[in-house]
Design an enzyme around this catalytic site. Structure first.
Site, PDB file in Angstrom:
ATOM      1  N   ASN A 281     -15.136  28.339  40.094  1.00 29.37           N
ATOM      2  CA  ASN A 281     -14.083  29.076  40.801  1.00 29.37           C
ATOM      3  C   ASN A 281     -14.775  30.034  41.774  1.00 29.37           C
ATOM      4  OD1 ASN A 281     -11.943  30.576  41.676  1.00 29.37           O
ATOM      5  ND2 ASN A 281     -11.601  31.637  39.723  1.00 29.37           N
TER       6      ASN A 281
ATOM      7  N   GLY B 131     -16.027  38.395  34.884  1.00 34.08           N
ATOM      8  CA  GLY B 131     -16.792  39.190  35.847  1.00 34.08           C
ATOM      9  C   GLY B 131     -17.393  40.447  35.254  1.00 34.08           C
TER      10      GLY B 131
ATOM     11  N   GLU C 164      -6.849  36.838  37.708  1.00 30.97           N
ATOM     12  CA  GLU C 164      -6.701  37.700  38.902  1.00 30.97           C
ATOM     13  C   GLU C 164      -5.326  37.523  39.540  1.00 30.97           C
ATOM     14  OE1 GLU C 164     -10.394  36.357  40.540  1.00 30.97           O
ATOM     15  OE2 GLU C 164     -11.366  37.377  38.865  1.00 30.97           O
TER      16      GLU C 164
ATOM     17  N   LYS D  23     -13.413  31.812  44.028  1.00 34.91           N
ATOM     18  CA  LYS D  23     -12.586  32.978  44.382  1.00 34.91           C
ATOM     19  C   LYS D  23     -12.625  33.191  45.907  1.00 34.91           C
ATOM     20  CE  LYS D  23     -13.771  34.789  39.895  1.00 34.91           C
ATOM     21  NZ  LYS D  23     -13.638  35.869  38.945  1.00 34.91           N
TER      22      LYS D  23
ATOM     23  N   HIS E  81      -4.457  32.126  36.947  1.00 33.23           N
ATOM     24  CA  HIS E  81      -5.767  32.769  36.768  1.00 33.23           C
ATOM     25  C   HIS E  81      -5.549  34.268  36.520  1.00 33.23           C
ATOM     26  CE1 HIS E  81      -9.642  34.558  37.761  1.00 33.23           C
ATOM     27  NE2 HIS E  81     -10.148  33.413  37.331  1.00 33.23           N
TER      28      HIS E  81
HETATM   29  C1  PEP Z   1     -13.252  33.182  36.563  1.00 34.72           C
HETATM   30  O1  PEP Z   1     -12.893  33.906  37.476  1.00 34.72           O
HETATM   31  O2  PEP Z   1     -12.584  32.174  36.306  1.00 34.72           O
HETATM   32  C2  PEP Z   1     -14.457  33.552  35.833  1.00 34.72           C
HETATM   33  C3  PEP Z   1     -14.637  33.009  34.671  1.00 34.72           C
HETATM   34  O3  PEP Z   1     -15.295  34.476  36.416  1.00 34.72           O
HETATM   35  P1  PEP Z   1     -16.760  34.941  35.879  1.00 34.72           P
HETATM   36  O4  PEP Z   1     -17.491  33.692  35.483  1.00 34.72           O
HETATM   37  O5  PEP Z   1     -17.372  35.624  37.049  1.00 34.72           O
HETATM   38  O6  PEP Z   1     -16.509  35.823  34.708  1.00 34.72           O
END
Ligand code: PEP
Length: 251
Positions: A10, A175, A99, A12, A97
């Site tokens: 992902n 994150g 976010e 983003k 998701h």
């Molecule tokens: C995500 O946004 O789906 C995710 C898992 O991010 P990260 O790996 O940066 O925690």
């Protein structure tokens, strides 16, 4: 048809078309065609066609969209339609998701509509579920993910539930550098699997890939992937670097 495990990136709001082409040139040189797993990229909508072009010769790689709007088309300035996603070559759409839910206020009701639209458009919904830290500390993790799953599949026919994908992503792990332990991931994936089985039967539920996401990196990917009930990984930050991503893909 996908092959398990599914290793998904992902991106983003990172990697525009120029960066994406450079990334894929480097990554594809290190990662020959995979015969025992499916790779998925979720680039931004503006980068989508650059990624599609770069992976044209790679049927083991799927490209998906990070979100779609809850209507199929019309006067919705700035939104992306699932029909356009399909036309552009997307095979899968991330829905709900963390976010989207926590930065943009996406509701369970919106995920119901989005999963239904995605599935009507013959794309695979990858529904993301996960609890916040407060919910975890209140002992509500199972109830939260079951509620999110129930909403996501509320308007899907059983065959569409059987061909969807799920991602368990604890909000407190995304994150942050904190990951669920493999045991925790297995437990919650088990909760999701049982909820799926109650709806579509055990055999069909066993075929639904449930990915884990939340601070996966090249150091922890193999252990998480080896955990019972974990059928793949959804990776944010660590998927942005072609070398780190190559080693996760080989996990
Ligand atoms: C995500 O946004 O789906 C995710 C898992 O991010 P990260 O790996 O940066 O925690």
């Amino acid at each position: 048809m996908h092959l398990k495990p599914i290793i998904a990136a992902n991106w983003k709001m990172n990697h525009g078309p120029t960066d994406a082409r450079a990334f894929l040139q480097r990554f594809l040189a290190q990662a020959p065609r995979q015969h025992d797993r499916t790779l998925v990229f979720f680039p931004s909508a503006l980068t989508f066609s650059a990624v599609m072009e770069s992976v044209r010769e790679r049927p083991d790689i799927w490209v998906g969209v990070q979100n779609v709007y809850s209507e199929a088309q019309g006067a919705y300035t700035g939104e992306n339609s699932v029909l356009m996603a399909r036309d552009a070559g997307a095979r899968v759409a991330l829905i709900g998701h963390s976010e989207r839910r926590h930065v943009f206020g996406e509701t369970d009701a919106a995920t119901t509509k989005k999963c239904a639209l995605v599935s009507q458009a013959r794309l695979v919904p990858m529904l993301c579920v996960g609890e916040t830290l407060a919910e975890r500390e209140a002992g509500a993790t199972a109830a939260v993910v079951e509620r999110q799953l129930t909403a996501g599949i509320a308007e899907l026919e059983d065959p569409s539930v059987a061909t969807m994908m799920l991602a368990y992503e604890p909000v407190w792990a995304i994150g942050t550098g904190r990951t669920a332990t493999p045991d925790d991931a297995s437990d919650i994936h088990g909760v999701l699997r049982r909820a799926l089985a109650a709806r579509i039967g055990e055999k069909a539920a066993a075929g639904v890939p449930i990915l884990y996401g939340g601070s996966v990196n090249r150091g922890n990917a193999a252990t998480l992937l080896a955990a019972p009930e974990v059928d793949g990984l959804l990776v944010g930050g660590a998927s942005l670097d072609p070398d780190a991503w190559s080693s996760i893909v080989r996990s």
